[in-house]
Scaffold this motif. Structure first.
Motif, mmCIF file in Angstrom:
data_model
loop_
_atom_site.group_PDB
_atom_site.id
_atom_site.type_symbol
_atom_site.label_atom_id
_atom_site.label_comp_id
_atom_site.label_asym_id
_atom_site.label_seq_id
_atom_site.Cartn_x
_atom_site.Cartn_y
_atom_site.Cartn_z
ATOM 1 N N PHE A 97 0.826 -1.208 0.000
ATOM 2 C CA PHE A 97 0.000 0.000 0.000
ATOM 3 C C PHE A 97 0.861 1.259 0.000
ATOM 4 N N SER A 98 1.878 1.285 0.866
ATOM 5 C CA SER A 98 2.744 2.462 0.939
ATOM 6 C C SER A 98 3.436 2.729 -0.391
ATOM 7 N N LEU A 99 3.939 1.686 -1.031
ATOM 8 C CA LEU A 99 4.634 1.865 -2.315
ATOM 9 C C LEU A 99 3.672 2.333 -3.396
ATOM 10 N N GLN A 100 2.468 1.772 -3.429
ATOM 11 C CA GLN A 100 1.474 2.193 -4.419
ATOM 12 C C GLN A 100 1.047 3.635 -4.182
ATOM 13 N N ALA A 101 0.859 3.989 -2.914
ATOM 14 C CA ALA A 101 0.445 5.356 -2.607
ATOM 15 C C ALA A 101 1.543 6.355 -2.951
ATOM 16 N N GLU A 102 2.787 6.025 -2.631
ATOM 17 C CA GLU A 102 3.895 6.926 -2.946
ATOM 18 C C GLU A 102 4.076 7.081 -4.452
ATOM 19 N N ALA A 103 3.669 6.069 -5.215
ATOM 20 C CA ALA A 103 3.758 6.153 -6.674
ATOM 21 C C ALA A 103 2.521 6.836 -7.279
ATOM 22 N N GLY A 104 1.553 7.193 -6.444
ATOM 23 C CA GLY A 104 0.341 7.835 -6.955
ATOM 24 C C GLY A 104 -0.602 6.868 -7.644
ATOM 25 N N LEU A 105 -0.461 5.580 -7.392
ATOM 26 C CA LEU A 105 -1.357 4.571 -7.977
ATOM 27 C C LEU A 105 -2.543 4.397 -7.034
ATOM 28 N N TRP A 106 -3.428 5.389 -7.035
ATOM 29 C CA TRP A 106 -4.477 5.458 -6.023
ATOM 30 C C TRP A 106 -5.477 4.318 -6.149
ATOM 31 N N GLY A 107 -5.795 3.892 -7.361
ATOM 32 C CA GLY A 107 -6.727 2.785 -7.537
ATOM 33 C C GLY A 107 -6.175 1.491 -6.943
ATOM 34 N N GLU A 108 -4.912 1.194 -7.257
ATOM 35 C CA GLU A 108 -4.282 -0.008 -6.703
ATOM 36 C C GLU A 108 -4.149 0.097 -5.182
ATOM 37 N N ALA A 109 -3.791 1.283 -4.709
ATOM 38 C CA ALA A 109 -3.637 1.473 -3.265
ATOM 39 C C ALA A 109 -4.962 1.258 -2.540
#
Length: 488
Positions: free
Chosen positions: A193-205
C-alpha cells in the motif's frame, strides 16, 4: 522383550531336540569316492548346524563387503551435513550478534559443507548484507528466487534492499510478485500500500487497503485515514483531468471518511461553491472546524460571501466562534476581523491572552500575532513607535505554522497526499516552520508506517484564559441575528 522370548523358545527347542536324540540313538554312514564316514546321529546334527552357521556368516560377510563403500559414503555425508548445519546455526547467531567477519566465514563454510540449501542461501545473503556488500546480497537473494521454498524470502530481501537504495519502482515490482505468492501477509499488504500510494497509484492502493481491512490487519481509525487520503489523491487527479464532478464526489467521500482532514474539507467546499452549492460548502467547513480549527478553513468559509463588509463578516463569524470559542485559531481569526471592523478593544481582548501565554514561557509571540498587533496599532493610532516595535519583533518571532513533512522535515507550499520532497505518503502536518522533524527516538521509517497528523492547527502555547463576552447581552443577541444563515 520379544527377542528374549524368542531366544528362550529356541533354546527350549534345542534342548528338546538334544533330549530326543539322546533317547533315539543311531548311526550315520556316508560312502563317497571311496571314502566312508561313520558317526552318530548327534554328531552329524552338530556338524550340519556348524556348517549352516558358517554359510550364514560367510554370506553376511559378503554382503558387508558389497555394501561397505556406500555405507562409508553415507556416514561421511551425514557427518558433513551435521557439521554444515552446525556452521549454519553458528552463522545465524553471528549475524544476530553483528559479527561481520565470523558471519562471512561461517557462510562460506556452510556453502562448502551443504552446497546451496535454502537456509544456507539465507545465511549467505544476510552475511553479505551485514558486511555492506550490496552486489553479493542481491546475488544471493536472486538465487533464492529459483527455489519455490525460498522464493518469498528472496523477494522480501530484494524488496528491503530496493527500499534502502531508494529504488521505489524495483521495490514495487518485488512487492507485487511477493503479494501474488502470499496475498494475506499483513506486513506485505502494508508495504505494498505504501509503495502504491507513494507512486500515486491510487486505484491499486485503495484495492490493497480494502484487502488489508478484509484481513483485519489495520486499526479502523488508521484505515479510515488512509482511505480518506487515497480518495483525496484520486480527487486531485480527477480535477487536473478536468473531471470536476468526479473530483467533487471523491473529495466528499474523503471528507466523510475523515472529517478532521482539513485538505479534504477545503477541496470539497471549494468544488461545492464552484457548483453553486454554498450551503453544502459552509456545512462542510463548519463540520471540520468543529474537529480541527484551521486558518484556511476560516478564510475559505468567509470567502463564500464575498460581498460582505467588515462588520458583516465579523457578525457572520459568530457561527464558527460558537463551535470553538477558546481555540487559538478562533481567537486569531476573530481578532483579524475585529481589526478590520475597527473594534480595537475587542481585538486586544483576543490577542492579549495569547501574548501573555507566550511571555510566560519567556518567548516572543509568533509572527502572525506580531503582524496582527502591528496592524491593530497602525489602524488605531497610525504610524508610531509601537507599530515599529511590533514590526521589529517579527524578525525574531517564532515562525508561523505551515504545512511540512515530518519525514524529511521540509516545508511545502500546499498539502498533497505525498511529500513533494521525499515522496512519503500522508506525512504532511500543520506546524511551525522547523517543527516538522520526526523525533530522534522515533523508529526508522515511522513517517511511512503511521498516519500523519490530521492537519490540526494545535495550540502552540498553553490555553489562554477564557475571554469576556465582546459585548453586552443585547450586542451578542444582535450579532446572532445579523449573522444570518449560511445559505445567504
Amino acid at each position: 522383550m520379544a527377542r528374549a522370548i524368542a531366544v528362550f523358545v529356541l533354546l527350549g527347542l534345542a534342548a528338546l531336540l538334544a533330549a530326543w536324540l539322546a533317547d533315539h540313538p543311531g548311526d550315520v554312514a556316508i560312502d563317497w569316492q571311496g571314502w566312508r564316514i561313520e558317526t552318530s546321529v548327534a554328531v552329524a546334527a552338530i556338524v550340519l548346524a556348524l556348517m549352516a552357521f558358517g554359510l550364514a556368516a560367510g554370506y553376511r560377510f559378503w554382503l558387508w563387503l558389497r555394501r561397505a563403500p556406500a555405507s562409508i559414503t553415507r556416514a561421511r555425508a551425514a557427518g558433513r551435513e551435521r557439521r554444515g548445519y552446525d556452521a549454519l546455526a553458528e552463522g545465524l547467531v553471528a549475524v544476530a550478534a553483528g559479527d561481520v567477519g565470523e558471519a562471512r566465514r561461517l557462510a562460506q563454510r556452510t556453502e562448502v559443507l551443504l552446497g546451496s540449501p535454502p537456509l544456507a542461501l539465507l545465511l549467505s545473503a544476510q552475511s553479505a548484507q551485514l558486511s555492506g556488500d550490496e552486489v553479493a546480497t542481491e546475488h544471493h537473494f536472486k538465487a533464492m528466487l529459483e527455489k519455490p521454498e525460498t522464493e518469498f524470502l528472496g523477494l522480501r530481501g530484494l524488496l528491503v534492499q530496493a527500499s534502502r537504495q531508494g529504488d521505489r519502482q524495483a521495490a514495487l515490482k518485488y512487492a507485487r510478485r511477493a503479494h501474488a505468492l502470499k496475498p494475506q501477509s499483513p506486513w506485505l499488504l502494508d508495504t505494498l500500500f505504501s509503495l502504491q500510494a507513494e507512486a500515486g497509484l491510487w486505484g491499486e492502493a485503495e484495492a490493497t487497503l480494502t484487502a488489508a481491512q478484509r484481513q483485519q490487519t489495520l486499526d479502523p481509525a488508521l484505515a479510515r485515514r488512509r482511505r480518506a487520503v487515497t480518495l483525496l489523491g484520486q480527487a486531485q487527479d480527477s480535477e487536473r483531468q478536468g473531471q470536476a464532478r468526479q473530483a467533487a464526489k471523491l473529495a466528499a467521500s474523503a471528507h466523510d471518511a475523515a472529517p478532521d482532514l482539513v485538505p479534504a474539507a477545503l477541496m470539497t467546499a471549494r468544488l461545492a461553491a464552484a457548483a453553486g452549492q454554498a450551503r453544502k460548502a459552509s456545512k462542510t467547513l463548519e463540520r471540520t472546524w468543529r474537529e480541527t480549527p484551521h486558518p484556511e478553513l476560516a478564510a475559505t468559509w468567509l470567502a463564500l460571501w464575498p460581498g460582505d463588509d467588515a462588520a458583516r463578516r465579523l457578525r457572520r463569524f459568530r457561527r464558527l466562534e460558537e463551535a470553538q470559542p477558546e481555540h487559538r485559531e478562533c481567537r486569531l481569526a476573530l481578532a483579524d476581523l475585529q481589526v478590520a471592523a475597527r473594534r480595537f478593544d475587542q481585538a486586544r481582548q483576543e490577542l492579549d491572552p495569547l501574548i501573555a501565554a507566550a511571555e510566560s514561557q519567556n518567548a516572543l509571540p509568533e509572527t502572525r500575532i506580531c503582524r496582527l498587533m502591528a496592524s491593530l496599532e497602525e489602524a488605531e493610532n497610525g504610524q508610531s513607535e509601537i507599530v515599529r516595535d511590533w514590526l521589529v519583533k517579527i524578525e525574531t518571532a517564532p515562525p508561523e505554522a505551515t504545512w511540512g513533512c515530518h519525514g524529511c522535515g521540509r516545508p511545502v507550499a500546499e498539502w498533497t497526499p505525498n511529500c513533494s520532497h521525499c515522496g512519503a505518503f500522508d506525512s504532511l502536518h500543520w506546524a511551525p516552520l522547523g517543527a516538522h522533524r520526526v523525533p530522534t527516538d522515533a523508529p526508522p521509517g515511522s513517517h511511512r508506517s503511521f498516519p500523519a497528523e490530521s492537519g490540526v492547527a494545535a495550540p502552540l502555547t498553553p490555553a489562554a484564559p477564557a475571554r469576556p463576552a465582546p459585548g453586552g447581552a443585547s450586542e451578542r443577541q444582535q450579532d446572532k441575528i445579523d449573522a444570518g444563515s449560511p445559505a445567504e
